[in-house]
Design an enzyme around this catalytic site. Structure first.
Site, short mmCIF file in Angstrom:
data_model
loop_
_atom_site.label_atom_id
_atom_site.label_comp_id
_atom_site.label_asym_id
_atom_site.label_seq_id
_atom_site.Cartn_x
_atom_site.Cartn_y
_atom_site.Cartn_z
N TYR B 91 53.94 59.80 63.59
CA TYR B 91 54.03 58.43 64.10
C TYR B 91 54.20 57.47 62.93
O TYR B 91 53.85 57.78 61.79
CB TYR B 91 52.76 58.09 64.89
CG TYR B 91 52.87 56.82 65.69
CD1 TYR B 91 53.79 56.70 66.72
CD2 TYR B 91 52.07 55.72 65.40
CE1 TYR B 91 53.90 55.54 67.46
CE2 TYR B 91 52.16 54.54 66.14
CZ TYR B 91 53.09 54.46 67.16
OH TYR B 91 53.19 53.30 67.88
N SER B 190 62.16 58.34 82.38
CA SER B 190 60.91 58.42 81.60
C SER B 190 59.93 57.39 82.13
O SER B 190 60.30 56.51 82.92
CB SER B 190 61.21 58.13 80.13
OG SER B 190 61.54 56.76 79.98
N ARG B 212 69.14 62.27 82.57
CA ARG B 212 69.62 63.56 82.09
C ARG B 212 69.86 64.50 83.26
O ARG B 212 70.88 65.17 83.32
CB ARG B 212 68.58 64.14 81.12
CG ARG B 212 69.08 65.22 80.19
CD ARG B 212 68.19 65.30 78.95
NE ARG B 212 66.78 65.34 79.32
CZ ARG B 212 66.06 66.46 79.46
NH1 ARG B 212 66.63 67.63 79.26
NH2 ARG B 212 64.78 66.41 79.76
N ARG B 213 68.91 64.53 84.21
CA ARG B 213 69.03 65.46 85.34
C ARG B 213 69.33 64.69 86.62
O ARG B 213 68.60 63.74 86.95
CB ARG B 213 67.72 66.24 85.47
CG ARG B 213 67.49 67.22 84.28
CD ARG B 213 66.08 67.78 84.29
NE ARG B 213 65.10 66.70 84.25
CZ ARG B 213 64.08 66.58 85.08
NH1 ARG B 213 63.87 67.47 86.02
NH2 ARG B 213 63.24 65.55 84.96
N TYR B 280 64.25 52.45 70.96
CA TYR B 280 62.78 52.51 70.94
C TYR B 280 62.28 53.94 70.99
O TYR B 280 61.07 54.18 70.98
CB TYR B 280 62.18 51.68 72.09
CG TYR B 280 62.41 52.23 73.48
CD1 TYR B 280 63.63 52.06 74.14
CD2 TYR B 280 61.41 52.92 74.15
CE1 TYR B 280 63.84 52.56 75.41
CE2 TYR B 280 61.60 53.42 75.43
CZ TYR B 280 62.82 53.24 76.05
OH TYR B 280 63.03 53.74 77.31
N GLY B 281 63.19 54.89 71.03
CA GLY B 281 62.78 56.29 71.04
C GLY B 281 63.91 57.16 70.55
O GLY B 281 65.04 56.69 70.37
N PHE B 305 62.87 48.85 68.07
CA PHE B 305 61.71 48.23 68.72
C PHE B 305 60.52 49.16 68.55
O PHE B 305 60.55 50.32 68.98
CB PHE B 305 61.99 48.00 70.21
CG PHE B 305 60.82 47.41 70.95
CD1 PHE B 305 60.67 46.03 71.04
CD2 PHE B 305 59.87 48.22 71.55
CE1 PHE B 305 59.58 45.47 71.72
CE2 PHE B 305 58.77 47.68 72.23
CZ PHE B 305 58.64 46.31 72.31
N LEU B 307 56.59 49.16 69.44
CA LEU B 307 55.57 48.45 70.22
C LEU B 307 54.43 47.93 69.36
O LEU B 307 54.06 46.77 69.42
CB LEU B 307 55.02 49.40 71.30
CG LEU B 307 53.96 48.79 72.20
CD1 LEU B 307 54.53 47.71 73.08
CD2 LEU B 307 53.29 49.86 73.05
#
Lengths: 369, 369
Positions: B91, B190, B212-213, B280-281, B305, B307
């Site tokens: 992290y 998500s 994705r799915r 952000y990911g 970004f 948090l």
């Protein structure tokens, strides 16, 4: 508004003598009393492709200004990389063909429409935001023309609206920079890079510069660069060490990227928390690769800067104020661009070939006077 | 301020009975009159690594609040991907070891220091900006605790400060969005993606979502997603066609990326001129690749970004106002997160293993009450 000039003159070029004949036949009586059909030269493209192939010399009747318009005798105009891209058809704004290229230049007012009061014959001026400067004369709305200070070097004035304006815009891409702040850039020995160094100096900013060839460093230092390194991993390490040695160790919060690829990544690495990375060129022709973790945890901002779009977004008064400031810096000697060679308009193909070479050591300028 | 909680309790874990012995020996007389050495459980890590390996259960004396402090009986706390990264040591903010993990959670005020007046025993609250929530009880400065509306579902409240706050921050990354504006996102199924859909709906925004799915699309639509496509080239083409079919054809000016790689590039492609792309990911674990021409000529802005950093930058009043708003939306049913499973604190290893699986269909929650 058509920022591209909307030049709609017919193509009276070498290969189309008919055009000129028609002019002679139908306009002969009037021509005897008017300057309109004195021929003059301009560069014209009717297709996009390799610059030196697609650029032709055209002969057209001399334009005269209508109401609200100004006629300008062009004196000088540079060949910028963006012009080459425009001719190639790879620029962000496509040419509406046929058209006269040339994104910047400077000239002297020759005649004005009867209702134009703020511009007078004899005044040095620059067209702003309109393509079409590779021409002996052009007619423009007075609103697309800005006055220049008397006595300004017209060759330097001709190069005011691309590189110095880019440098100013880049240095303000993250807001008004604080005095003493550090800015990092690659391609520091390019024309735009040299402008960044000089304008940063005037603004009280400090620059850490990366150059591809070590022999380019001296010129950067002469223009006021604080730190200069080679644009590779060793150079990055040396830059980090040098910044850590400052009285108050610093990390730049603004980085200017004209290269892409690994060079852009090194600038991202050098940036501090919350920094801004602005891309305005892609000399390396490699996409930016941005590690997600770096973007997220350093909360970086990456921006694209496109002069054309930025200029179009500036309020008219701000644009005029900016160019007045840049012109003053040219007159006072704080801002200067190298000239590699000058070519008459008729040698446009040679000029384009020269401008297409890397490591020219300055701008290729069209001498139109 | 130490946003990580600065937990300095000793490790009275299974393997160190000595600690508890010492407590018994030296504090016995006082313990008879005070609750301080009633033992309680918490999760503790003394090294980083594979989450289920490094997380241990520790038994520590019950903390009591001092002046300006509040003691909270924790009720629920989720296991977020960021928590897993925190345990792994990947992290953006490193753990100061040993420490109690857990970036969010909710609980009930149990006792307050004599000078704390705005928080009362029995009030539902959430710690803000402090790691350390995987514990039966914790003592915090009153300034790190926000009240929650009476009657709020404590499991939903426990998930308020990561995903809903992220969604709010992302939707405001390019300033206050105009009502009716379109937002594009990947990873739409998500937990954060579901929050983006729901909060966008409340704000009057419209969302184009990539999953994705294909089987994840229905849940997105149920939460209010306007358009949902698969996250591939066909999905991008379908999204473009669907946006072009709107009454006024639209291009999104905000794109939210939690994947990276080609998925991030598709969002860049979908963005309009001057748009903002927020990362952000990095679920795809591939760096962003940004074509220079796209960045420059579409004058895009790419942002990271984070948090943690965004929350730390928010003025205290704004943060309180935001959480009050989010809590109200939970109470009114506008905002809801799926729960995949609940585990008692003692089953932390099983909880972490479950949380590490993709396609859980919701959050793994620690049931602490």
């Amino acid at each position: 508004m058509d920022r591209q000039g909307g030049y709609t003159w017919n193509h009276y070029g070498k290969g189309s003598a008919i055009g000129f004949d028609v002019c002679l036949t139908f306009e002969l009586a009037w021509c005897l009393h008017s300057p309109i059909c004195y021929p003059m030269l301009q560069v014209l493209i009717s297709r996009t492709g390799p610059p030196a192939e697609v650029a032709e010399i055209a002969e057209i009747p001399m334009p005269v200004p209508g109401p609200g318009e100004v006629s300008i005798r062009m004196v000088a105009a540079p060949v910028n990389p963006a012009d080459l891209n425009f001719l190639e058809g790879t620029y962000g704004k496509k040419a509406v063909l046929p058209c006269v290229p040339g994104m910047e230049g400077a000239g002297v007012v020759e005649a004005v429409g009867h209702d134009v009061t703020d511009l007078k014959p004899g005044m040095p001026v620059m067209p702003v935001g309109v393509v079409g400067n590779w021409t002996a004369r052009r007619v423009l709305p007075a609103s697309a023309v800005l006055p220049l200070p008397a006595g300004i070097d017209m060759r330097q004035a001709a190069m005011l609206s691309v590189n110095p304006a880019t440098a100013w815009g880049l240095l303000h891409a993250a807001g008004t920079p604080a005095s003493g702040a550090w800015v990092a850039q690659n391609a520091a020995s390019s024309a735009a890079g040299h402008c960044v160094i000089q304008i940063a100096k005037v603004l009280g900013l400090r620059t850490v510069n990366f150059v591809r060839r070590p022999e380019s460093a001296a010129a950067c230092r002469e223009l006021g660069a604080d730190l200069v390194f080679t644009d590779d991993a060793d150079g990055l390490a040396a830059a980090k060490a040098a910044l850590a040695e400052q009285h108050v160790p610093v990390v730049p919060l603004l980085a200017l990227n004209a290269v892409g690829g690994d060079s852009a990544l090194r600038l991202l690495d050098l940036l501090g928390m919350g920094g801004t990375h602005v891309t305005y060129g892609a000399m390396g022709r490699q996409a930016l690769k941005v590690p997600n973790g770096m973007l997220i945890f350093k909360t970086l901002t990456l921006r694209g800067f496109w002069l054309n779009q930025w200029q179009a977004s500036l309020p008219r008064e701000e644009e005029a104020e900016l160019y007045a400031k840049l012109a003053d810096w040219v007159v006072s000697g704080h801002l200067r661009q190298e000239i590699a060679a000058m070519y008459p308009l008729t040698e446009i193909k040679a000029a384009l070939a020269h401008a297409g070479q890397s490591a020219r050591g300055g701008k290729v300028l069209l001498d139109i006077s």
